[in-house]
Design an enzyme around this catalytic site. Structure first.
Site, PDB file in Angstrom:
ATOM      1  N   ASP A  57      -5.908  -3.619  -2.412  1.00 18.30           N
ATOM      2  CA  ASP A  57      -4.856  -3.328  -1.560  1.00 18.30           C
ATOM      3  C   ASP A  57      -4.232  -4.709  -0.990  1.00 18.30           C
ATOM      4  O   ASP A  57      -4.883  -5.529  -0.432  1.00 18.30           O
ATOM      5  CB  ASP A  57      -5.260  -2.740  -0.313  1.00 18.30           C
ATOM      6  CG  ASP A  57      -4.185  -1.710   0.299  1.00 18.30           C
ATOM      7  OD1 ASP A  57      -3.468  -2.510   1.057  1.00 18.30           O
ATOM      8  OD2 ASP A  57      -4.549  -0.649   0.616  1.00 18.30           O
ATOM      9  N   SER A  59       0.888  -1.164   0.162  1.00 17.29           N
ATOM     10  CA  SER A  59      -0.045  -0.015   0.056  1.00 17.29           C
ATOM     11  C   SER A  59       0.755   1.330   0.192  1.00 17.29           C
ATOM     12  O   SER A  59       1.744   1.340  -0.900  1.00 17.29           O
ATOM     13  CB  SER A  59      -1.051  -0.034   1.204  1.00 17.29           C
ATOM     14  OG  SER A  59      -2.187   0.777   1.121  1.00 17.29           O
TER      15      SER A  59
END
Length: 726
Positions: A205, A58
């Site tokens: 993610d 991320s």
């Protein structure tokens, strides 16, 4: 014999010498909190720690990927502090880059949000609130020098990014591929950002499966790891008061669970850095400086332990030094290629790319061009990359058509009340069918019900790939109330109905304006609705030539902070075209916005003239409404000639959000002065002074405006408007 003795003498020393350990850096996810990674990198460099591999998830993938590609810490710090995060985390291109045709969509009082439809008529819903257009462009611009690097081990520092396959739940580790795309996939928070499609897989993610990828770093062959954990802690029971709190806690539970598994694998020789970020949220991008400082302090505290990882001899990292050369980030472009699966042709896309061949890549110009392309509303995303070929670097433009459809329905509403029992309302809708052919033809139909009824339908056909020239035939019908005034007293209210058709030829002027020349014919009736019944009702015919000029550089059509909006219409009614009367009209409108900080002034107004004798009811302009001589009911003043000057002031009362879901509140007021008069009777309102106070909310649906207006004619009115403010 002497050589043998020397070898035997130094053999114990050679056995004692150990190679320096390879150091892996693990950067976890945590949205805005991940900016603390920059402070960690700053402290590590000051302490002389050489990183041999980086694994990130991320925001950790963002910071780690940029650092691995050659960005220096001070560059990352400046980027984090000065970047317009609200723009980066939205899809809207800067309005100055939007094609003028799309700016025209803002002219009605329609709300922002729209429903999209696919070609089969089904409703199309996006895979995320944010498609990630601006974020993808940002990453491409920052990493353009790595566009042709497919093996991430060939970066200045070997790098890995972690994502999640949303269809299977599997962890996906990017070792190869397109670096900006890998980073973009790693940070695609489900439902917030649309998934990234890579090789047929939908990726989101990486924090869902591996928020602190220690295992990934070890697989890169490192001996020790430095782990930076900036994950969000679980909130106590007393802080879970809303559905949003519970949703955020659910995401945190998922990431903390896999994070604890990874942290449990750390050896005593590894280093764990946990910056004190309890006071920072996942959306606090505006506090970048403080989070960077928190990461820096947390790393300096561990200086004693980190000293064990400092190399014994100072040595230069040639690969990293080379990647940091400015020349490496400005490739020379020899050709431009188009990858396109949208409704419009490759030639249209190519027309918007202004990069000169044989010149270094102009990133600022390219960013503007990509924003203009995206603003055409045909694409889910528009990306670019630089590919090395035998004949030199090729700039590849990848335009992906919208899966959710390119036909749009928009709605709108406005209400007004004069506080004396008389109110007005209008309900509007527009439907735009895009991409009828490869040049980008459109069919726009607009319907409005209420006091001012309207049906307008236009077919817009570009005549060239760049839409510079166009032809636009149209049909229309409208019905509205117009007051007939004699000696300053209203004697009747007519219901005026008009319907007709016309044809415009035009030319767009860059992204800021257009000029049209056209002819039209109309027919209609004017019936007495209120007033003296012995006044005649009548029918009429109109035929006219028309020249219109429009210019729009406003940065925001609803709450502009800077820019201009100019409109000029010249019209001549001619019996040769079927008109009952020969007369001329012109109208000029102007708004100039000037802002400083949270404060904005808008200066402008309207001026309309009828230059010859004509029927009053059919040749009148209308005034009245909020900031159009406030205090009067909307469109309640009519005259063959009008003038209006106004100064509007408003101030933003809420702090700017760094997320696209912003809810600004504005307080403001206006001072206005205007007049209406006729040519063929003694009606002249004289100059009327008016003022208003308003509170306005910029909601996701559109501007919601509450206004109170008054004037020196003792008129008062309340206004409620969902849609355009000015």
């Amino acid at each position: 014999m002497r050589r043998l003795l020397l070898c035997l003498l130094f053999l114990p020393l050679l056995c004692l010498a150990q190679p320096e350990p390879r150091i892996g850096l693990v950067l976890s996810g945590g949205a805005a909190r991940g900016l603390a990674h920059i402070g960690v990198l700053k402290a590590l460099e000051e302490q002389g720690i050489k990183v041999d591999a980086i694994a990130g998830t991320s925001m950790g993938a963002v910071i780690g990927g940029l650092f691995a590609a050659g960005y220096q810490v001070d560059e990352l710090e400046k980027l984090a502090i000065h970047l317009d995060w609200q723009k980066a985390l939205s899809d809207d291109p800067p309005r100055q880059d939007v094609p003028f045709r799309r700016k025209q969509d803002d002219r009605d009082f329609l709300v922002k949000q729209r429903l999209s439809f696919r070609d089969d008529g089904s409703l199309g819903l996006p895979l995320g609130v944010i498609q990630g257009q601006n974020l993808a462009l940002l990453l491409e611009s920052l990493l353009v020098h790595t566009s042709d690097t497919r093996d991430f081990d060939q970066l200045a520092i070997p790098f890995r990014a972690v994502a999640t396959d949303i269809a299977t739940g599997e962890k996906v580790v990017f070792r190869r591929g397109h670096l900006p795309q890998a980073i973009r996939a790693s940070m695609s928070i489900p439902a917030v950002f649309a998934p990234v499609e890579v090789n047929g897989r939908l990726l989101v993610d990486g924090g869902m499966v591996d928020n602190i990828p220690v295992d990934v770093a070890r697989e890169m062959g490192v001996d020790r790891v430095i782990v930076v954990d900036i994950g969000t802690p679980l909130r106590p029971r007393k802080d879970l008061g809303t559905v949003v709190d519970v949703l955020n806690q659910s995401v945190t539970l998922m990431t903390r669970s896999n994070s604890e598994v990874q942290l449990a694998t750390l050896d005593p020789t590894d280093v764990l850095i946990q910056p004190p970020l309890a006071g920072f949220g996942a959306t606090d991008f505006g506090r970048a400086r403080d989070m960077i400082e928190a990461g820096y302090r947390a790393t300096r505290i561990l200086e004693g332990r980190l000293a064990e990882l400092r190399p014994l001899a100072a040595n230069r990292d040639q690969a990293l030094d080379s990647a940091r050369l400015p020349s490496e980030r400005t490739p020379v472009i020899r050709s431009i290629l188009i990858e396109n699966d949208s409704k419009i042709g490759d030639a249209v896309i190519r027309r918007y790319i202004r990069q000169p061949l044989g010149q270094p890549l102009d990133l600022d110009r390219l960013q503007s061009d990509m924003s203009t392309l995206y603003g055409l509303d045909y694409f889910e995303q528009v990306h670019y990359r630089v590919v090395k070929r035998k004949d030199g670097n090729a700039l590849v433009i990848n335009a992906r058509g919208k899966r959710a459809g390119t036909d749009y329905l928009r709605l709108g509403l406005n209400l007004s009340d004069d506080m004396r029992g008389d109110s007005a309302f209008n309900l509007g809708a527009s439907y735009r069918k895009n991409g009828i052919n490869e040049l980008g033809a459109e069919w726009l139909t607009r319907l409005q019900l209420g006091d001012h009824q309207e049906l307008y339908s236009e077919f817009y056909q570009p005549l060239d790939a760049g839409s510079r020239y166009f032809v636009a035939p149209y049909l229309f019908g409208e019905s509205q109330n117009v007051e007939a005034i004699l000696d300053n007293d209203p004697v009747a209210e007519y219901r005026l109905e008009r319907y007709g058709y016309g044809l415009n030829l035009g030319r767009q002027i860059a992204n800021n304006g257009e000029i049209r020349f056209g002819v039209g014919q109309a027919w209609g009736e004017a019936d007495v609705r209120v007033g003296e019944r012995d006044l005649p009702s009548f029918s009429f015919s109109e035929g006219y030539y028309e020249l219109t000029y429009s210019f729009d550089t406003l940065d925001n059509v609803d709450y502009p902070h800077e820019g201009e909006d100019i409109g000029l219409t010249l019209r001549q009614y001619d019996p040769d075209l079927g008109s009952d009367e020969r007369y001329r009209q012109w109208q000029l409108s102007l708004d100039k916005a000037m802002g400083s900080g949270p404060d904005t002034f808008v200066l402008g107004g309207r001026y309309g003239r009828t230059l010859d004798d004509a029927e009053v009811v059919t040749s009148s302009f209308l005034l009245g409404g909020a900031r159009q001589l406030s205090g009067f009911r909307e469109d309640s003043i009519s005259g063959q000639n009008i003038s209006l000057g106004r100064m509007v002031y408003y101030r933003r009362m809420t702090r700017r959000s760094f997320l696209p879901l912003d809810f600004p509140v504005y307080l403001g007021g206006s001072l206005e002065r205007g007049r209406a008069w006729n040519n063929d009777n003694s009606f002249d309102s004289g100059y009327i002074n008016a003022a208003s106070l308003f509170i306005s909310f910029d909601t996701p649906l559109g501007p919601l405006d509450f206004s109170f207006g008054l004037n020196d004619e003792s008129e008062r009115a309340l206004y409620l408007n969902l849609g355009r403010v000015f």
